[in-house]
Design a protein around this motif. Structure first.
Motif, PDB file in Angstrom:
ATOM      1  N   ALA A   1     -21.346 -94.180-154.136  1.00  0.00           N
ATOM      2  CA  ALA A   1     -20.413 -93.142-154.585  1.00  0.00           C
ATOM      3  C   ALA A   1     -20.904 -91.730-154.273  1.00  0.00           C
ATOM      4  O   ALA A   1     -20.122 -90.782-154.346  1.00  0.00           O
ATOM      5  CB  ALA A   1     -20.175 -93.278-156.088  1.00  0.00           C
TER       6      ALA A   1
ATOM      7  N   GLU B   1     -22.567 -94.378-165.113  1.00  0.00           N
ATOM      8  CA  GLU B   1     -21.266 -93.857-164.684  1.00  0.00           C
ATOM      9  C   GLU B   1     -20.501 -93.209-165.835  1.00  0.00           C
ATOM     10  O   GLU B   1     -19.825 -92.187-165.659  1.00  0.00           O
ATOM     11  CB  GLU B   1     -20.439 -94.988-164.061  1.00  0.00           C
ATOM     12  CG  GLU B   1     -19.157 -94.517-163.416  1.00  0.00           C
ATOM     13  CD  GLU B   1     -18.434 -95.641-162.681  1.00  0.00           C
ATOM     14  OE1 GLU B   1     -17.547 -95.327-161.870  1.00  0.00           O
ATOM     15  OE2 GLU B   1     -18.762 -96.817-162.925  1.00  0.00           O
ATOM     16  N   SER B   2     -20.638 -93.756-167.035  1.00  0.00           N
ATOM     17  CA  SER B   2     -19.849 -93.268-168.173  1.00  0.00           C
ATOM     18  C   SER B   2     -20.333 -91.927-168.709  1.00  0.00           C
ATOM     19  O   SER B   2     -19.590 -91.251-169.430  1.00  0.00           O
ATOM     20  CB  SER B   2     -19.861 -94.301-169.303  1.00  0.00           C
ATOM     21  OG  SER B   2     -21.154 -94.374-169.907  1.00  0.00           O
TER      22      SER B   2
ATOM     23  N   LEU C   1     -24.123 -96.872-158.376  1.00  0.00           N
ATOM     24  CA  LEU C   1     -23.603 -95.571-157.951  1.00  0.00           C
ATOM     25  C   LEU C   1     -23.994 -95.198-156.529  1.00  0.00           C
ATOM     26  O   LEU C   1     -23.573 -94.156-156.028  1.00  0.00           O
ATOM     27  CB  LEU C   1     -24.111 -94.474-158.900  1.00  0.00           C
ATOM     28  CG  LEU C   1     -23.736 -94.618-160.375  1.00  0.00           C
ATOM     29  CD1 LEU C   1     -24.404 -93.525-161.190  1.00  0.00           C
ATOM     30  CD2 LEU C   1     -22.229 -94.570-160.549  1.00  0.00           C
TER      31      LEU C   1
ATOM     32  N   THR D   1     -23.351 -96.814-169.771  1.00  0.00           N
ATOM     33  CA  THR D   1     -23.686 -96.947-168.352  1.00  0.00           C
ATOM     34  C   THR D   1     -23.896 -95.554-167.765  1.00  0.00           C
ATOM     35  O   THR D   1     -23.409 -94.561-168.316  1.00  0.00           O
ATOM     36  CB  THR D   1     -22.558 -97.644-167.578  1.00  0.00           C
ATOM     37  OG1 THR D   1     -21.383 -96.810-167.627  1.00  0.00           O
ATOM     38  CG2 THR D   1     -22.262 -99.013-168.162  1.00  0.00           C
TER      39      THR D   1
ATOM     40  N   ILE E   1     -21.546 -89.371-166.723  1.00  0.00           N
ATOM     41  CA  ILE E   1     -21.519 -88.333-165.679  1.00  0.00           C
ATOM     42  C   ILE E   1     -20.419 -87.311-165.958  1.00  0.00           C
ATOM     43  O   ILE E   1     -19.306 -87.661-166.331  1.00  0.00           O
ATOM     44  CB  ILE E   1     -21.324 -88.990-164.299  1.00  0.00           C
ATOM     45  CG1 ILE E   1     -22.574 -89.796-163.934  1.00  0.00           C
ATOM     46  CG2 ILE E   1     -21.045 -87.937-163.226  1.00  0.00           C
ATOM     47  CD1 ILE E   1     -22.416 -90.648-162.691  1.00  0.00           C
TER      48      ILE E   1
END
Length: 251
Positions: free
Chosen positions: A116, A69-70, A113, A67, A72
């Protein structure tokens, strides 16, 4: 919700990646939470902020192995993070080209995201292929870095035509945030003429900040640092700080 800004120019060497890195750094310095997304197989943005291209990156996101997010990672600038790239991303062009949803992968990857971050800045390859179309499909705004020379001016019409096609089809909300003059040399008549012509035609779509040719700006990426950490007092640093103010004001 974050503003997603994509940096686009089909010509290489116009300051696109340098602008993404340093605009992101100064937005973060102003207290905004910023994500840089390296969507270029050359991975210059990744190395330019001191991140490593090994391991999982944007290719793994596109191929479904990770993903967004994983992947970053933080940078040396507080509030500035990066989603790195690698040469593996060049394979995404082949993998995506036959898919019906080939232009929407980045949009789907960034959707979770958006709450965020204040800004998500996407650096695309120097081409108008499937990776750049993904960037344009995902973005709210497009920033066009324009080198102050004749051939760069010649290619501007093609960029604008591509943006219009995207607006009519896959992303009607996309708007031009601005045209940014880069590598400006006030000593040359050509640079002055390019600025005059483009500003006269596009008027308020042109940023008032102009990025000059600056040795310190050129050196900073080789040290893996944004200019705000490498030499915050140089003319290039002051220019990107002003640009960040303009971008926030235009929001």
């Amino acid at each position: 919700m974050s503003r997603i800004i994509v940096f686009v120019n089909q010509k290489g060497g116009v300051g696109k990646t340098t602008s993404a890195i340093n605009l992101g750094a100064y937005l973060a310095a102003a207290g905004r939470k910023v994500l840089l997304v390296d969507f270029d197989p050359q991975a210059n943005l990744t190395s330019g902020v001191g991140a490593r291209s090994e391991g999982r990156g944007t290719y793994e996101v596109i191929s479904g192995q990770a993903t967004m997010e994983s992947i970053i990672r933080p940078t040396k600038v507080a509030g500035l993070s990066v989603a790195p790239s690698s040469i593996d991303l060049s394979g995404a062009t082949v993998e995506l080209v036959e898919r019906d949803d080939r232009n929407d992968f980045l949009k789907a990857a960034l959707a979770p995201l958006r709450d965020a971050y204040d800004f998500i800045l996407v650096d695309c390859p120097p081409s108008l292929g499937v990776l750049t179309l993904n960037g344009l499909s995902a973005a709210d705004e497009v920033l066009i870095p324009l080198q102050c020379e004749y051939f760069a001016l010649e290619g501007l019409s093609l960029i604008l035509k591509t943006i219009q096609l995207v607006q009519r089809g896959m992303n009607p909300r996309l708007r031009i945030l601005g045209i940014l003059f880069t590598m400006y040399d006030a000593r040359t008549r050509l640079a002055q003429d390019v600025v005059s012509q483009v500003t006269g035609y596009f008027k308020d779509r042109v940023f008032s900040t102009i990025i000059p040719r600056n040795v310190r700006l050129s050196e900073a990426p080789s040290h893996g640092l944004p200019i705000c950490l490498y030499d915050p007092s140089c003319v290039g640093a002051r220019s990107y700080e002003r640009l960040a103010g303009e971008v926030m004001a235009r929001g």
